[in-house]
Design a protein around this motif. Sequence first.
Motif, PDB file in Angstrom:
ATOM      1  N   PHE A   1       0.818  -1.204   0.000  1.00  0.00           N
ATOM      2  CA  PHE A   1       0.000   0.000   0.000  1.00  0.00           C
ATOM      3  C   PHE A   1       0.857   1.261   0.000  1.00  0.00           C
ATOM      4  O   PHE A   1       0.536   2.259  -0.663  1.00  0.00           O
ATOM      5  CB  PHE A   1      -0.922   0.005   1.217  1.00  0.00           C
ATOM      6  N   SER A   2       1.944   1.219   0.750  1.00  0.00           N
ATOM      7  CA  SER A   2       2.845   2.387   0.765  1.00  0.00           C
ATOM      8  C   SER A   2       3.446   2.620  -0.610  1.00  0.00           C
ATOM      9  O   SER A   2       3.565   3.772  -1.068  1.00  0.00           O
ATOM     10  CB  SER A   2       3.954   2.183   1.801  1.00  0.00           C
ATOM     11  N   ALA A   3       3.810   1.543  -1.274  1.00  0.00           N
ATOM     12  CA  ALA A   3       4.380   1.685  -2.615  1.00  0.00           C
ATOM     13  C   ALA A   3       3.343   2.223  -3.594  1.00  0.00           C
ATOM     14  O   ALA A   3       3.648   3.093  -4.442  1.00  0.00           O
ATOM     15  CB  ALA A   3       4.910   0.327  -3.088  1.00  0.00           C
ATOM     16  N   LEU A   4       2.076   1.756  -3.491  1.00  0.00           N
ATOM     17  CA  LEU A   4       1.019   2.257  -4.382  1.00  0.00           C
ATOM     18  C   LEU A   4       0.744   3.731  -4.114  1.00  0.00           C
ATOM     19  O   LEU A   4       0.549   4.537  -5.045  1.00  0.00           O
ATOM     20  CB  LEU A   4      -0.243   1.421  -4.185  1.00  0.00           C
ATOM     21  N   GLN A   5       0.707   4.091  -2.813  1.00  0.00           N
ATOM     22  CA  GLN A   5       0.461   5.506  -2.475  1.00  0.00           C
ATOM     23  C   GLN A   5       1.563   6.396  -3.012  1.00  0.00           C
ATOM     24  O   GLN A   5       1.304   7.478  -3.542  1.00  0.00           O
ATOM     25  CB  GLN A   5       0.350   5.645  -0.959  1.00  0.00           C
ATOM     26  N   THR A   6       2.768   5.955  -2.879  1.00  0.00           N
ATOM     27  CA  THR A   6       3.897   6.734  -3.409  1.00  0.00           C
ATOM     28  C   THR A   6       3.813   6.852  -4.923  1.00  0.00           C
ATOM     29  O   THR A   6       4.068   7.918  -5.504  1.00  0.00           O
ATOM     30  CB  THR A   6       5.212   6.062  -3.002  1.00  0.00           C
ATOM     31  N   ALA A   7       3.430   5.761  -5.557  1.00  0.00           N
ATOM     32  CA  ALA A   7       3.338   5.786  -7.016  1.00  0.00           C
ATOM     33  C   ALA A   7       2.251   6.745  -7.492  1.00  0.00           C
ATOM     34  O   ALA A   7       2.456   7.514  -8.452  1.00  0.00           O
ATOM     35  CB  ALA A   7       3.066   4.372  -7.533  1.00  0.00           C
ATOM     36  N   TYR A   8       1.083   6.729  -6.806  1.00  0.00           N
ATOM     37  CA  TYR A   8       0.014   7.668  -7.194  1.00  0.00           C
ATOM     38  C   TYR A   8       0.425   9.114  -6.937  1.00  0.00           C
ATOM     39  O   TYR A   8       0.089  10.027  -7.696  1.00  0.00           O
ATOM     40  CB  TYR A   8      -1.264   7.325  -6.445  1.00  0.00           C
ATOM     41  N   THR A   9       1.142   9.350  -5.840  1.00  0.00           N
ATOM     42  CA  THR A   9       1.591  10.718  -5.547  1.00  0.00           C
ATOM     43  C   THR A   9       2.532  11.221  -6.615  1.00  0.00           C
ATOM     44  O   THR A   9       2.434  12.367  -7.086  1.00  0.00           O
ATOM     45  CB  THR A   9       2.265  10.765  -4.167  1.00  0.00           C
ATOM     46  N   ILE A  10       3.472  10.357  -7.000  1.00  0.00           N
ATOM     47  CA  ILE A  10       4.434  10.757  -8.029  1.00  0.00           C
ATOM     48  C   ILE A  10       3.720  10.950  -9.359  1.00  0.00           C
ATOM     49  O   ILE A  10       4.009  11.896 -10.109  1.00  0.00           O
ATOM     50  CB  ILE A  10       5.536   9.697  -8.152  1.00  0.00           C
ATOM     51  N   ALA A  11       2.768  10.067  -9.641  1.00  0.00           N
ATOM     52  CA  ALA A  11       2.047  10.209 -10.912  1.00  0.00           C
ATOM     53  C   ALA A  11       1.232  11.491 -10.950  1.00  0.00           C
ATOM     54  O   ALA A  11       1.143  12.170 -11.989  1.00  0.00           O
ATOM     55  CB  ALA A  11       1.116   9.014 -11.119  1.00  0.00           C
ATOM     56  N   GLY A  12       0.652  11.938  -9.821  1.00  0.00           N
ATOM     57  CA  GLY A  12      -0.099  13.190  -9.789  1.00  0.00           C
ATOM     58  C   GLY A  12       0.791  14.403  -9.893  1.00  0.00           C
ATOM     59  O   GLY A  12       0.388  15.445 -10.435  1.00  0.00           O
ATOM     60  N   TYR A  13       2.005  14.318  -9.342  1.00  0.00           N
ATOM     61  CA  TYR A  13       2.919  15.462  -9.395  1.00  0.00           C
ATOM     62  C   TYR A  13       3.393  15.723 -10.815  1.00  0.00           C
ATOM     63  O   TYR A  13       3.515  16.875 -11.249  1.00  0.00           O
ATOM     64  CB  TYR A  13       4.099  15.197  -8.466  1.00  0.00           C
TER      65      TYR A  13
END
Length: 488
Positions: free
Chosen positions: A464-476
């Motif tokens: 979940f932490s990896a998915l959250q990080t990935a979505y954050t980076i994708a939004g940035y």
Amino acid sequence: MNMEINIEDQPQMYEEETVLSFGDDWIESKIRQINAAADADTNGSNESLTISKPPKALLDVRPLSYEPQLLTIGPLHDRSNDNASADRFKELCVWRFMQRHGIPDVKQLMQRIFEDPRSFLDTHYSNPLDYNSLEILQLMLTLDTILIYEFFLYMCATVSESTIEQYGHFQTLWKNDIIGKQFFRDLFLMGNQIPMSFLMCLIQEFTRDPKFKRDELNREFIGVIEVVDPFFTWNFEDENSEIPDFCKCTHLLDCLYVWVLREPLQKYGSRSMDTFSLSGLWNLFKKKLAAPKKTIFRDCVPTASQLSKSGIWFKGIVGSISVMHYNKRRRRFGLPRLVVYHGTEDILRNLIAHEQTSKVGGDFTKYAVIMDSLIDTTEDVTILTKAGVIENHLGSDERMVKMWNDMCTNVSTQSCKRWDGMIRDIHHHYENPWRPMFVECREKYFSRPWLTISLLVAFILLLFSALQTAYTIAGYYKPPAPAPSPSN
């Protein structure tokens, strides 16, 4: 210049050296030995039938394992240290035997048992002729043979008033269990033996009891052997094994040796047990296609703790040492169940000494070497005890370790076709560098349920932490939306 030395020119010096070094007695003794060897060879004897004392190399390690405690049987021991009560017991057995068969004179009994005692002695014993007369040896063997004969009659007899009346002297001798165990132990010492042919001659000459038929006699041998057999089973009928023909054995210790090496009818560890699986079929196919590997002689295996860390697990199997096998697919090392008491070490040592001196090959010695290599610390004893391979009655694991660490001292070993392939497969598995890492990971994270659950929870949180990080980076890094076009 050529010099010729004529012995006749110096007769005095030559004769003195001969007399001092050897003498006429030496010449006569050598002639007797050569004639005896020629007679034995003419009679078709075999060196494996020789009864002798254990080699000095084994006696130096633990001499008490080969010394009688209660009974001295055969001419290879010093009779001056005999137990007086045991001697009187032998005399009582002979007296009862003569009374039962109506024999008035001991010499008449000796002649009926041994028509030609010299040939018996020269054939079966390595060097027993240190006594003053042949009659002494004849009487000695008569006492010992009738003792064992009466003992077997006692073991065959049913419990009744007549049995107690005829063989009550055995119950008198065994005042407690300790004396009984000493009696059985002394029957199976290497140098404390009489030839089986002596006993069979006595049975054929005097016995009319139908229980002494060959098959029944073999079963009675089992009843005696199981008392000292460290691999014994309480219910023999449940085991898939044939009864050996003990009447063909050399002596009682040889009977025990044949018993512990008997082959089971169902072969353990055979590939026919795994051929129904695809992996088993593929392994058989690969084995046929692969080039034959050069066999490397391995004398021992790693310790039980080392093999356990590499993923091999142990299983105790009820039966003789022939059940020992290694299943490569399941990584299971099957060993015969060994029950260890205070007298077990003596029995094992005598079996090893008998095989080292009288047998071709070394199956039992190889088993002892494998057990010696498996047990090095108390941790190894604990692993084998939990697996049912060892049942320890010595009082501590340290005593078990000491027993096996000294068991194979000064013992010669050789290649054994029965188990060389098994040892090679075990080493092939153990020398794989990935096995210990896999086993350590399994024990560290999957040995207990809560460890497995916590590992799964940690993995899910990490995911979940990896998915959250990935979505954050994708939004940035998401490109801005295009501006709307101006309306007309």
